[in-house]
Design a protein around this motif. Structure first.
Motif, PDB file in Angstrom:
ATOM      1  N   THR A  63       0.847  -1.184   0.000  1.00 22.78           N
ATOM      2  CA  THR A  63       0.000   0.000   0.000  1.00 22.78           C
ATOM      3  C   THR A  63       0.885   1.238   0.000  1.00 22.78           C
ATOM      4  O   THR A  63       1.994   1.228   0.524  1.00 22.78           O
ATOM      5  CB  THR A  63      -0.932   0.030   1.224  1.00 22.78           C
ATOM      6  OG1 THR A  63      -0.153  -0.087   2.413  1.00 22.78           O
ATOM      7  CG2 THR A  63      -1.936  -1.116   1.170  1.00 22.78           C
ATOM      8  N   TRP A  64       0.402   2.251  -0.644  1.00 27.69           N
ATOM      9  CA  TRP A  64       1.169   3.495  -0.772  1.00 27.69           C
ATOM     10  C   TRP A  64       0.264   4.641  -0.373  1.00 27.69           C
ATOM     11  O   TRP A  64      -0.870   4.682  -0.820  1.00 27.69           O
ATOM     12  CB  TRP A  64       1.651   3.679  -2.210  1.00 27.69           C
ATOM     13  CG  TRP A  64       2.300   5.012  -2.442  1.00 27.69           C
ATOM     14  CD1 TRP A  64       1.724   6.106  -3.014  1.00 27.69           C
ATOM     15  CD2 TRP A  64       3.606   5.413  -2.086  1.00 27.69           C
ATOM     16  NE1 TRP A  64       2.596   7.151  -3.038  1.00 27.69           N
ATOM     17  CE2 TRP A  64       3.765   6.746  -2.456  1.00 27.69           C
ATOM     18  CE3 TRP A  64       4.665   4.763  -1.453  1.00 27.69           C
ATOM     19  CZ2 TRP A  64       4.937   7.455  -2.240  1.00 27.69           C
ATOM     20  CZ3 TRP A  64       5.820   5.468  -1.245  1.00 27.69           C
ATOM     21  CH2 TRP A  64       5.954   6.795  -1.638  1.00 27.69           C
ATOM     22  N   PRO A  95      -0.971   7.240  -7.685  1.00 26.97           N
ATOM     23  CA  PRO A  95      -1.564   7.578  -6.392  1.00 26.97           C
ATOM     24  C   PRO A  95      -1.654   9.092  -6.212  1.00 26.97           C
ATOM     25  O   PRO A  95      -0.881   9.858  -6.798  1.00 26.97           O
ATOM     26  CB  PRO A  95      -0.589   6.979  -5.372  1.00 26.97           C
ATOM     27  CG  PRO A  95       0.296   6.063  -6.133  1.00 26.97           C
ATOM     28  CD  PRO A  95       0.299   6.535  -7.547  1.00 26.97           C
ATOM     29  N   ASP A  96      -2.596   9.507  -5.390  1.00 27.47           N
ATOM     30  CA  ASP A  96      -2.740  10.929  -5.087  1.00 27.47           C
ATOM     31  C   ASP A  96      -1.505  11.477  -4.378  1.00 27.47           C
ATOM     32  O   ASP A  96      -1.056  12.583  -4.669  1.00 27.47           O
ATOM     33  CB  ASP A  96      -3.974  11.182  -4.216  1.00 27.47           C
ATOM     34  CG  ASP A  96      -5.270  10.931  -4.974  1.00 27.47           C
ATOM     35  OD1 ASP A  96      -5.268  11.044  -6.220  1.00 27.47           O
ATOM     36  OD2 ASP A  96      -6.274  10.622  -4.311  1.00 27.47           O
ATOM     37  N   PHE A  97      -0.946  10.698  -3.444  1.00 30.17           N
ATOM     38  CA  PHE A  97       0.219  11.156  -2.683  1.00 30.17           C
ATOM     39  C   PHE A  97       1.461  11.094  -3.559  1.00 30.17           C
ATOM     40  O   PHE A  97       1.850  10.027  -4.028  1.00 30.17           O
ATOM     41  CB  PHE A  97       0.422  10.313  -1.424  1.00 30.17           C
ATOM     42  CG  PHE A  97       1.623  10.712  -0.621  1.00 30.17           C
ATOM     43  CD1 PHE A  97       1.667  11.937   0.026  1.00 30.17           C
ATOM     44  CD2 PHE A  97       2.720   9.868  -0.510  1.00 30.17           C
ATOM     45  CE1 PHE A  97       2.779  12.314   0.766  1.00 30.17           C
ATOM     46  CE2 PHE A  97       3.836  10.243   0.236  1.00 30.17           C
ATOM     47  CZ  PHE A  97       3.862  11.462   0.871  1.00 30.17           C
ATOM     48  N   LEU A 107       4.275   5.812  -9.265  1.00 29.17           N
ATOM     49  CA  LEU A 107       3.182   5.054  -9.860  1.00 29.17           C
ATOM     50  C   LEU A 107       3.090   3.715  -9.138  1.00 29.17           C
ATOM     51  O   LEU A 107       4.011   3.334  -8.416  1.00 29.17           O
ATOM     52  CB  LEU A 107       3.420   4.821 -11.351  1.00 29.17           C
ATOM     53  CG  LEU A 107       3.516   6.042 -12.257  1.00 29.17           C
ATOM     54  CD1 LEU A 107       3.826   5.619 -13.694  1.00 29.17           C
ATOM     55  CD2 LEU A 107       2.244   6.872 -12.207  1.00 29.17           C
ATOM     56  N   THR A 108       2.005   3.007  -9.350  1.00 26.63           N
ATOM     57  CA  THR A 108       1.913   1.633  -8.872  1.00 26.63           C
ATOM     58  C   THR A 108       1.639   0.745 -10.078  1.00 26.63           C
ATOM     59  O   THR A 108       0.918   1.129 -11.002  1.00 26.63           O
ATOM     60  CB  THR A 108       0.809   1.443  -7.809  1.00 26.63           C
ATOM     61  OG1 THR A 108      -0.430   1.886  -8.334  1.00 26.63           O
ATOM     62  CG2 THR A 108       1.143   2.208  -6.537  1.00 26.63           C
TER      63      THR A 108
END
Length: 124
Positions: A63-64, A95-97, A107-108
Motif C-alpha cells: 500500500t502506498w 496515487p494521489d500522494f 506510480l503503482t
C-alpha cells in the motif's frame, strides 16, 4: 576492497508473475527470460540486474504511501510526462500522494507495487 557479490536479479513477490512480467516487459523493453504460473523473469540485456516475479499464495499488495511497503523500484526516463502517460495506458496507476515536489513521479504497477520515475537528467 574486493567485491564479494554482485546483484543479478531483483525478485518481486506477487500474485500473478506472468502478468506482472508482461507489464514490466512493456515498460522496459527487456526480454522475457522465463515464465510459468509461479515464476517469470526479465533479462536487462547487460544493462544491470534483471527483474523476476514469484507467486506467493495469499500475496497482499503493498500500500502506498502507508502500510506494508517492502521495496520499490526506481526507473530513469528521458520524458517524465510521456512515460507517465504511457505507463498509465499499460495499466499503472498514479496515487494521489506524490512526494518530491515534482522531482519524480510515483506510480503503482497493476498489482499495487509502487515504483518511481525519475528524469534521466536528475539521476546523473
Amino acid at each position: 576492497m574486493s567485491v564479494l557479490a554482485q546483484l543479478a536479479t531483483v525478485v518481486v513477490d506477487c500474485a500473478d508473475p506472468a502478468a506482472l512480467a508482461a507489464f514490466y516487459q512493456k515498460a522496459t523493453g527487456w526480454e522475457l527470460g522465463y515464465s510459468d504460473e509461479d515464476f517469470a523473469s526479465l533479462d536487462a540485456g547487460g544493462a544491470g540486474a534483471g527483474l523476476a516475479f514469484v507467486r506467493v499464495e495469499g500475496h497482499q499488495a503493498q500500500t502506498w504511501p502507508e502500510g506494508n511497503k517492502h521495496l520499490h523500484l526506481d526507473f530513469t526516463v528521458s520524458d517524465l510526462a510521456g512515460a507517465v502517460g504511457e505507463l498509465l495506458a499499460l495499466g499503472a496507476s498514479k496515487p494521489d500522494f506524490q512526494p518530491g515536489e515534482g522531482q519524480w513521479v510515483v506510480l503503482t504497477d497493476p498489482q499495487g507495487n509502487p515504483f518511481c520515475l525519475i528524469p534521466a537528467t536528475a539521476a546523473n
